[in-house]
Structure formats: C-alpha cells, structure tokens
Scaffold this motif. Structure first.
Motif, short mmCIF file in Angstrom:
data_model
loop_
_atom_site.label_atom_id
_atom_site.label_comp_id
_atom_site.label_asym_id
_atom_site.label_seq_id
_atom_site.Cartn_x
_atom_site.Cartn_y
_atom_site.Cartn_z
N ARG A 37 45.16 -42.40 -9.31
CA ARG A 37 44.44 -41.85 -8.17
C ARG A 37 42.99 -41.57 -8.57
NH1 ARG A 37 48.90 -37.58 -6.14
NH2 ARG A 37 49.08 -37.31 -8.38
N ARG A 44 37.31 -34.29 -4.13
CA ARG A 44 38.46 -34.72 -3.35
C ARG A 44 39.16 -35.84 -4.11
NH1 ARG A 44 37.26 -35.44 2.80
NH2 ARG A 44 39.40 -34.71 2.87
N ARG A 45 40.34 -36.24 -3.65
CA ARG A 45 41.08 -37.29 -4.32
C ARG A 45 41.56 -38.33 -3.32
NH1 ARG A 45 45.99 -35.38 -7.92
NH2 ARG A 45 46.99 -35.07 -5.92
N ASN A 99 44.29 -41.39 -2.63
CA ASN A 99 45.57 -41.89 -3.12
C ASN A 99 45.47 -43.40 -3.35
OD1 ASN A 99 45.89 -43.11 -0.58
ND2 ASN A 99 47.06 -41.38 0.22
N ARG A 109 43.24 -43.60 0.94
CA ARG A 109 43.11 -42.51 1.91
C ARG A 109 42.98 -41.18 1.16
NH1 ARG A 109 47.18 -45.69 4.68
NH2 ARG A 109 46.25 -46.50 6.58
N TRP A 110 42.33 -40.22 1.83
CA TRP A 110 42.23 -38.89 1.23
C TRP A 110 43.63 -38.36 0.97
CZ3 TRP A 110 37.88 -38.45 -0.87
CH2 TRP A 110 36.70 -38.77 -0.24
N ASP A 111 43.84 -37.81 -0.21
CA ASP A 111 45.13 -37.29 -0.63
C ASP A 111 45.26 -35.85 -0.11
OD1 ASP A 111 47.39 -36.33 -1.93
OD2 ASP A 111 46.81 -37.16 -3.88
N THR A 112 46.14 -35.66 0.88
CA THR A 112 46.31 -34.34 1.49
C THR A 112 47.08 -33.38 0.59
OG1 THR A 112 48.26 -35.11 2.67
CG2 THR A 112 46.14 -35.23 3.84
N ASN A 113 47.66 -33.87 -0.51
CA ASN A 113 48.36 -33.01 -1.47
C ASN A 113 47.43 -32.45 -2.53
OD1 ASN A 113 50.94 -33.34 -0.29
ND2 ASN A 113 51.07 -35.35 -1.25
N PHE A 114 46.15 -32.83 -2.49
CA PHE A 114 45.17 -32.37 -3.46
C PHE A 114 44.41 -31.19 -2.88
CE2 PHE A 114 41.00 -32.64 -5.66
CZ PHE A 114 41.44 -32.65 -6.97
N ASP A 167 46.28 -30.96 -9.62
CA ASP A 167 46.39 -30.92 -8.15
C ASP A 167 45.13 -30.36 -7.48
OD1 ASP A 167 46.50 -28.20 -8.72
OD2 ASP A 167 48.40 -27.87 -7.68
#
Length: 172
Positions: free
Chosen positions: A13, A30-31, A33, A37-42, A85
């Motif tokens: 990632r 931000r991260r 995936n 797409r922007w990683d909503t778990n970050f 994270d």
C-alpha cells in the motif's frame, strides 16, 4: 492539492502526503489501497504545517519528518512516528525541539537508530548541526555529536553497508 512525498509500506500500500496548495494549510498523510483508492481503514494524520520526508520502518511503523508543531492535535515538533494504521505511536518520544527545527531527511540504521537531517542548530537544547542520530525510542544519541560541523541544510541521509552515515545538502 499537491503530493509532497510518497512511501510504500511492506504490504504494497502507498502512503501519500498531500497539501491543499497553501502553506498555511496542514499536510495530510493518507494511504492508497492496492486498487488505488483511499484506504478507509487508515487513520489519516494531519500535520500542522509541512511534511518533507516519510520513512517506513521494517516493522511497518512510519516516521514522518518536516516542519510542524502538531500531529492531529498532539503537540510534536518536526518528527513523529505512526503505527502502520496511521495512529500516533505513543511509545515514541522524539528528542526534537528547539527554534527553527526542520527535518528534510531520515535514514534508518540496521540497529534501529534513526539519522535525522535538516536545518537546526540544537535539538532539545543540545548543540547539533543539521544532522543527528536518535535511539529507536526517539532519544538523542549522545555518541553521534555533530555540534562542531559547519553546515547549512542536510537534504539527504544514507547509511552505507559498513554503517557509515553519508549526508548531502548545501554546505558552507
């Protein structure tokens, strides 16, 4: 928006530091995936001013250097470590404070010590000239003394296979 810096995590990632295009606005880490797409778990981190360098450690933790005085709402000057994270690593206590401290480069030694380079004359009230080394917990390594080295700004740090530190920048 502009992208200031990129770094890849061990799982592939991509960490992206973005700025809204105005130096008075914060930088965001931000991260993305694997699909882009922007990683909503970050846990997006907000740096109150500028980020200049990101370094991912082998354990997945993320070192971030620049010229800032807060991460999210936690007071931290110029250096922070995040968990993989994006949450702030509360076990890391960087020995970075003083007037006009800007970090522009980071390098990790095989023993976990962190070489920081940038523009500063003191760290934590102790004379250091633009390059210093920290222990893995963030405390200043007193055995690496650069207080008498005349420099201007260190923009790059690298560790050679023999452990020697190489720096590049604008030297007087």
């Amino acid at each position: 928006w502009s992208v200031n810096h990129l770094a890849r995590q061990p799982d592939g990632r991509l960490l992206v530091c973005v700025n809204q295009g105005d130096w008075e606005q914060p930088d965001y880490l931000r991260r993305l995936n694997a699909e882009g797409r922007w990683d909503t778990n970050f846990n997006d981190a907000v740096f109150h001013s500028s980020v200049f360098v990101i370094l991912v450690q082998p354990d997945g933790k993320i070192l971030v250097g620049g010229h800032f005085d807060k991460v999210n709402e936690t007071p931290l000057q110029s250096l922070a470590r995040l968990n993989s994270d994006g949450s702030l690593d509360q076990s890391f206590h960087p020995f970075i404070w003083g007037e006009h401290v800007t970090l522009r480069s980071l390098a990790l030694q095989s023993d976990g010590r962190i070489v920081v380079g940038g523009s500063f004359r003191t760290l934590g009230g102790i004379p250091r000239s633009d390059v210093a080394r920290l222990h893995p917990d963030g405390l200043l390594d007193a055995t690496f003394d650069t207080s008498t080295q005349p420099r201007r700004t260190v923009y790059a740090c690298a560790i050679q296979p023999d452990g020697k530190v190489v720096v590049g920048g604008t030297f007087g």
